[in-house]
Design a protein around this motif. Sequence first.
Motif, PDB file in Angstrom:
ATOM      1  N   SER A  13       0.898  -1.114   0.031  1.00  0.00           N
ATOM      2  CA  SER A  13      -0.017   0.042   0.016  1.00  0.00           C
ATOM      3  C   SER A  13       1.010   1.336   0.019  1.00  0.00           C
ATOM      4  O   SER A  13       0.529   2.342  -0.642  1.00  0.00           O
ATOM      5  CB  SER A  13      -0.951  -0.148   1.111  1.00  0.00           C
ATOM      6  OG  SER A  13      -0.370   0.254   2.477  1.00  0.00           O
ATOM      7  N   GLY A  53      -7.605   6.719  -7.217  1.00  0.00           N
ATOM      8  CA  GLY A  53      -8.140   5.856  -6.187  1.00  0.00           C
ATOM      9  C   GLY A  53      -7.504   5.989  -4.688  1.00  0.00           C
ATOM     10  O   GLY A  53      -7.607   5.330  -3.958  1.00  0.00           O
ATOM     11  N   GLU A  56     -10.343   6.129  -1.189  1.00  0.00           N
ATOM     12  CA  GLU A  56     -10.477   5.003  -0.448  1.00  0.00           C
ATOM     13  C   GLU A  56      -9.086   4.146   0.103  1.00  0.00           C
ATOM     14  O   GLU A  56      -9.241   3.290   0.544  1.00  0.00           O
ATOM     15  CB  GLU A  56     -11.261   3.851  -1.581  1.00  0.00           C
ATOM     16  CG  GLU A  56     -10.671   3.184  -2.534  1.00  0.00           C
ATOM     17  CD  GLU A  56     -10.864   3.965  -3.843  1.00  0.00           C
ATOM     18  OE1 GLU A  56     -10.957   3.434  -4.986  1.00  0.00           O
ATOM     19  OE2 GLU A  56     -10.930   5.254  -3.641  1.00  0.00           O
ATOM     20  N   VAL A  59      -9.553   2.842   3.564  1.00  0.00           N
ATOM     21  CA  VAL A  59     -10.480   1.773   3.717  1.00  0.00           C
ATOM     22  C   VAL A  59      -9.908   0.252   3.748  1.00  0.00           C
ATOM     23  O   VAL A  59      -9.107   0.150   2.823  1.00  0.00           O
ATOM     24  CB  VAL A  59     -11.647   1.685   2.669  1.00  0.00           C
ATOM     25  CG1 VAL A  59     -12.538   0.447   2.861  1.00  0.00           C
ATOM     26  CG2 VAL A  59     -12.402   3.025   2.785  1.00  0.00           C
ATOM     27  N   GLN A  61      -8.679  -3.382   3.157  1.00  0.00           N
ATOM     28  CA  GLN A  61      -8.940  -4.341   1.874  1.00  0.00           C
ATOM     29  C   GLN A  61     -10.315  -4.950   2.030  1.00  0.00           C
ATOM     30  O   GLN A  61     -10.739  -5.406   0.986  1.00  0.00           O
ATOM     31  CB  GLN A  61      -7.471  -5.117   1.795  1.00  0.00           C
ATOM     32  CG  GLN A  61      -6.490  -4.031   1.620  1.00  0.00           C
ATOM     33  CD  GLN A  61      -5.201  -5.132   1.352  1.00  0.00           C
ATOM     34  OE1 GLN A  61      -5.071  -6.251   1.933  1.00  0.00           O
ATOM     35  NE2 GLN A  61      -4.444  -4.687   0.382  1.00  0.00           N
ATOM     36  N   GLY A  64     -12.948  -3.208   0.525  1.00  0.00           N
ATOM     37  CA  GLY A  64     -12.883  -2.775  -0.697  1.00  0.00           C
ATOM     38  C   GLY A  64     -11.750  -1.556  -0.893  1.00  0.00           C
ATOM     39  O   GLY A  64     -11.560  -1.112  -2.000  1.00  0.00           O
ATOM     40  N   GLY A  65     -11.180  -1.331  -0.136  1.00  0.00           N
ATOM     41  CA  GLY A  65     -10.241  -0.056   0.054  1.00  0.00           C
ATOM     42  C   GLY A  65      -8.860  -0.632  -0.330  1.00  0.00           C
ATOM     43  O   GLY A  65      -8.506  -1.884  -0.593  1.00  0.00           O
ATOM     44  N   ARG A 118     -17.673   0.748   3.159  1.00  0.00           N
ATOM     45  CA  ARG A 118     -17.924   0.177   2.228  1.00  0.00           C
ATOM     46  C   ARG A 118     -18.259   1.347   1.033  1.00  0.00           C
ATOM     47  O   ARG A 118     -18.261   1.099  -0.261  1.00  0.00           O
ATOM     48  CB  ARG A 118     -18.929  -0.699   2.190  1.00  0.00           C
ATOM     49  CG  ARG A 118     -18.394  -2.043   2.956  1.00  0.00           C
ATOM     50  CD  ARG A 118     -19.325  -3.308   2.851  1.00  0.00           C
ATOM     51  NE  ARG A 118     -19.095  -4.498   3.521  1.00  0.00           N
ATOM     52  CZ  ARG A 118     -18.126  -5.323   3.012  1.00  0.00           C
ATOM     53  NH1 ARG A 118     -17.584  -5.156   1.713  1.00  0.00           N
ATOM     54  NH2 ARG A 118     -17.538  -6.379   3.537  1.00  0.00           N
ATOM     55  N   ALA A 121     -15.368   3.371  -0.133  1.00  0.00           N
ATOM     56  CA  ALA A 121     -14.762   2.398  -1.326  1.00  0.00           C
ATOM     57  C   ALA A 121     -15.525   2.412  -2.598  1.00  0.00           C
ATOM     58  O   ALA A 121     -15.137   2.509  -3.654  1.00  0.00           O
ATOM     59  CB  ALA A 121     -14.369   0.778  -0.525  1.00  0.00           C
ATOM     60  N   LYS A 122     -16.700   2.149  -2.499  1.00  0.00           N
ATOM     61  CA  LYS A 122     -17.676   1.747  -3.625  1.00  0.00           C
ATOM     62  C   LYS A 122     -17.937   3.015  -4.646  1.00  0.00           C
ATOM     63  O   LYS A 122     -17.801   3.071  -5.675  1.00  0.00           O
ATOM     64  CB  LYS A 122     -18.844   1.212  -3.408  1.00  0.00           C
ATOM     65  CG  LYS A 122     -19.760   0.506  -4.391  1.00  0.00           C
ATOM     66  CD  LYS A 122     -20.924  -0.107  -3.859  1.00  0.00           C
ATOM     67  CE  LYS A 122     -21.830  -0.610  -5.257  1.00  0.00           C
ATOM     68  NZ  LYS A 122     -22.661   0.526  -5.881  1.00  0.00           N
ATOM     69  N   ARG A 124     -16.992   6.200  -3.805  1.00  0.00           N
ATOM     70  CA  ARG A 124     -15.860   7.296  -3.664  1.00  0.00           C
ATOM     71  C   ARG A 124     -16.584   8.590  -3.156  1.00  0.00           C
ATOM     72  O   ARG A 124     -16.275   9.792  -3.920  1.00  0.00           O
ATOM     73  CB  ARG A 124     -15.124   7.279  -4.914  1.00  0.00           C
ATOM     74  CG  ARG A 124     -14.228   6.445  -5.507  1.00  0.00           C
ATOM     75  CD  ARG A 124     -13.355   6.610  -6.426  1.00  0.00           C
ATOM     76  NE  ARG A 124     -12.412   5.309  -6.654  1.00  0.00           N
ATOM     77  CZ  ARG A 124     -11.757   5.142  -7.823  1.00  0.00           C
ATOM     78  NH1 ARG A 124     -11.839   5.982  -8.724  1.00  0.00           N
ATOM     79  NH2 ARG A 124     -10.634   4.091  -7.651  1.00  0.00           N
TER      80      ARG A 124
END
Length: 384
Positions: A13, A53, A56, A59, A61, A64-65, A118, A121-122, A124
Amino acid sequence: MSAAEMTGTIESSAEILADRVGRLVPMLADRAAEFDAADGFVADNYALLKEAGLIEAGVPQELGGMGAGVRDLAEMLRLLAHGCSSTALAFSMHTHQVAIPAWRWRHQNVAAAEPLLRRVAKDRIILLSSGGSDWIGGSGEAVKVEGGYRISGRKVFSSGSPAGDLLVTGAVLRDGADDKVIHFAVPMKAPEVAVLDNWRALGMRGTGSNDIVIDGLFVPDAQVAFQRKAGEWHPVFQIIATIAFPLIYAAYLGVAEHARDIAIGIARQKPPSEDLLHCAGRMETALRAARLAHGWMIDTVERNAPSAESVNDVMTGRALLAEHAIRTVELAMELAGGAGFQRKHGLERLFRDIQGARFHPLQAGPQARYAGAMALGLPVSRIY
């Protein structure tokens, strides 16, 4: 997951963030002066952050991040400040509002944080903080009505406001000597919510830190995250203070580093006099002190034990970083000489931007009183 796998994830990361931010910095730098001169919000830069990106990044992993921790997120913000101070500072407000529920989800098993994370992440979405205007004392008014609360108030210094989707805030429920503060999220598209165009400041002009006016918004009981006493530290605010300020002040460290780099570039074109060397050395020393203070703040977060003690450690680091970052930029101006006074070099803008480090909690007076009370074994619950 094994320790080696965890280390690999953290390194991954960090590398991903460094690579993505490295590509953005030149683009941010190209238009930083433009936003500053126009008092304009860095909206185009937020579009770049979304494309990269970074929204996120904090967030987990599993949700979803990218799963970046506070250390990696702070490094992201520090580097962004080398391109545009306002972008880094405004984005630090979203970043810490993601890092806090992520920390609570991972370390306290707070399941209620999951839907928000979530969604970040989804979709933004951008989270806003009402920051210093909503500190321990709280602001705005909550009136109990059937099924929830009616909220009114004016939230100042709401950085990133033109781009925000949710404002994480609170309001005071008046009850005489026993006032409470309720905390909730405000959808920025609600008709009862308005963003004023009133951010005109000495520095950090592109942060869009406008006032947000809330006029009669209904918040259902089920959407109140928690309730606390007004004017008194609460465990959740110990978490907030411990995690948020190392991220916010990473942006100021980046400003100081950027100013140092510009000044060194100018100074290298001059004859190396004793005075030049002395000024450069004092600047380097001040910057090293700021870096050490920030390292202390990050180390405090990574103890994963928010408390009155961690607040004291982080806020001591915040005070030291602010003092030495401001001094670094002052000395950068001195080292550059007359060239630093000209806008084309960017130092005068950084000189103005770094002044913002003075104004976040805990400011000098409360920080000193808090540290003094801790040293003497006295209560700190109402020092803020």
